[in-house]
Scaffold this active site. Structure first.
Site, PDB file in Angstrom:
ATOM      1  N   ASP A  71       0.744  -1.206   0.070  1.00 44.90           N
ATOM      2  CA  ASP A  71      -0.080   0.143   0.026  1.00 44.90           C
ATOM      3  C   ASP A  71       0.959   1.265  -0.029  1.00 44.90           C
ATOM      4  O   ASP A  71       1.939   1.369   0.696  1.00 44.90           O
ATOM      5  CB  ASP A  71      -0.941  -0.180   1.268  1.00 44.90           C
ATOM      6  CG  ASP A  71      -2.199   1.126   0.855  1.00 44.90           C
ATOM      7  OD1 ASP A  71      -2.749   0.776  -0.034  1.00 44.90           O
ATOM      8  OD2 ASP A  71      -2.362   2.033   1.914  1.00 44.90           O
ATOM      9  N   PHE A 148       3.734   6.224 -12.968  1.00 45.75           N
ATOM     10  CA  PHE A 148       2.295   6.416 -12.804  1.00 45.75           C
ATOM     11  C   PHE A 148       1.822   7.367 -11.839  1.00 45.75           C
ATOM     12  O   PHE A 148       2.690   7.926 -11.183  1.00 45.75           O
ATOM     13  CB  PHE A 148       1.705   5.246 -12.492  1.00 45.75           C
ATOM     14  CG  PHE A 148       1.891   4.664 -11.388  1.00 45.75           C
ATOM     15  CD1 PHE A 148       3.118   3.960 -11.015  1.00 45.75           C
ATOM     16  CD2 PHE A 148       0.963   4.407 -10.297  1.00 45.75           C
ATOM     17  CE1 PHE A 148       3.635   3.221  -9.747  1.00 45.75           C
ATOM     18  CE2 PHE A 148       1.075   4.172  -8.964  1.00 45.75           C
ATOM     19  CZ  PHE A 148       2.566   3.471  -8.657  1.00 45.75           C
TER      20      PHE A 148
HETATM   21  P1  IMP Z   1      -3.141   1.708  -3.589  1.00 47.65           P
HETATM   22  O1  IMP Z   1      -1.678   1.339  -3.046  1.00 47.65           O
HETATM   23  O2  IMP Z   1      -3.372   0.640  -4.622  1.00 47.65           O
HETATM   24  O3  IMP Z   1      -4.036   2.473  -2.555  1.00 47.65           O
HETATM   25  O4  IMP Z   1      -2.738   3.100  -4.505  1.00 47.65           O
HETATM   26  C1  IMP Z   1      -1.976   4.047  -4.004  1.00 47.65           C
HETATM   27  C2  IMP Z   1      -1.765   5.427  -4.894  1.00 47.65           C
HETATM   28  O5  IMP Z   1      -0.978   6.156  -4.460  1.00 47.65           O
HETATM   29  C3  IMP Z   1      -1.543   5.268  -6.418  1.00 47.65           C
HETATM   30  O6  IMP Z   1      -2.729   4.970  -7.002  1.00 47.65           O
HETATM   31  C4  IMP Z   1      -0.856   6.543  -6.796  1.00 47.65           C
HETATM   32  O7  IMP Z   1      -1.917   7.492  -6.835  1.00 47.65           O
HETATM   33  C5  IMP Z   1      -0.249   7.006  -5.524  1.00 47.65           C
HETATM   34  N1  IMP Z   1       1.056   6.354  -5.747  1.00 47.65           N
HETATM   35  C6  IMP Z   1       1.671   5.269  -5.015  1.00 47.65           C
HETATM   36  N2  IMP Z   1       2.916   5.164  -5.484  1.00 47.65           N
HETATM   37  C7  IMP Z   1       3.234   5.854  -6.334  1.00 47.65           C
HETATM   38  C8  IMP Z   1       4.420   5.885  -7.208  1.00 47.65           C
HETATM   39  O8  IMP Z   1       5.292   5.415  -7.190  1.00 47.65           O
HETATM   40  N3  IMP Z   1       3.865   6.915  -8.011  1.00 47.65           N
HETATM   41  C9  IMP Z   1       2.934   7.747  -8.174  1.00 47.65           C
HETATM   42  N4  IMP Z   1       2.019   7.562  -7.477  1.00 47.65           N
HETATM   43  C10 IMP Z   1       1.856   6.760  -6.646  1.00 47.65           C
END
Ligand code: IMP
Length: 191
Positions: A71, A148
């Site tokens: 996460d 991303f």
């Molecule tokens: P989750 O871990 O699926 O809840 O998503 C984490 C969210 O944080 C992603 O959809 C991005 O919006 C943001 N995020 C996490 N890591 C990165 C990264 O390495 N680059 C850019 N955005 C990130």
């Protein structure tokens, strides 16, 4: 405990994350879990959400696989750490970056950090965890095409380019995710 090189099953549908982790962990393969739907991320911390995903993965993966829950998010200092664990679903779908830029409009304090929490569940139920962070600041306009999410507007400390300009090679050794992965590797090696 020393764990031999092998395969990790990432409980996520985000191919960017799998690729980044695989590049950060030479000798390992990282494959996505092929589930139609993932459980709601209703934890209150990155760790709780990573654990929810890892436990879900554990229930799907074959018993001898190492399962990884991840996460991550971005925390803006002037916003008191928001969006944090809500980074993926901040604002209307597909417009999280616009919302971040809007909320920081007119603000001089642009400091932010990326955070990544990893939880690895071994076949015997052992739980390993690791956290990685990347400090930096949010710029006013998007630049670059790599990475991303928030990468086009995030410039890491000590750099002048956004993560999207620095690209995947840079992320594989420097990102919050790569840093967490290297700590996990130390755990694998009995650290
Ligand atoms: P989750 O871990 O699926 O809840 O998503 C984490 C969210 O944080 C992603 O959809 C991005 O919006 C943001 N995020 C996490 N890591 C990165 C990264 O390495 N680059 C850019 N955005 C990130």
């Amino acid at each position: 405990m020393v764990i031999p090189l092998g395969a990790l099953r990432l409980a996520s549908s985000n191919a960017h994350k799998a690729r980044e982790l695989e590049r950060a962990l030479p000798g390992w393969t990282v494959e996505l879990l092929e589930a139609d739907e993932f459980p709601p991320e209703d934890g209150e911390t990155y760790f709780e959400n990573a654990l929810i995903k890892a436990r879900f993965g554990r229930s799907w993966a074959s018993p001898d696989e190492l399962v990884l829950g991840e996460d991550s998010g971005i925390e803006a200092a002037v916003l008191g750490g928001r969006p944090g664990i809500h980074s993926a679903r901040w604002g209307k779908p597909g417009s999280s970056v616009d919302r971040l830029l809007r909320e920081l409009e007119g603000k001089n304090d642009r400091r932010a950090r990326y955070v990544c929490e990893l939880v690895c569940l071994l076949p015997d139920g052992t739980e390993l965890r690791a956290r990685g962070t990347l400090e930096g600041e949010v710029v006013r306009e998007r630049r670059g095409t790599g990475g991303f999410g928030y990468d086009p507007v995030f410039v890491p400390e000590g750099e002048t380019s956004t993560v999207a300009e620095l690209g995947d090679e840079w992320k594989a050794t420097n990102s919050h995710r790569a840093r967490a992965a290297l700590k996990l590797l130390e755990e694998f090696l009995g650290g």
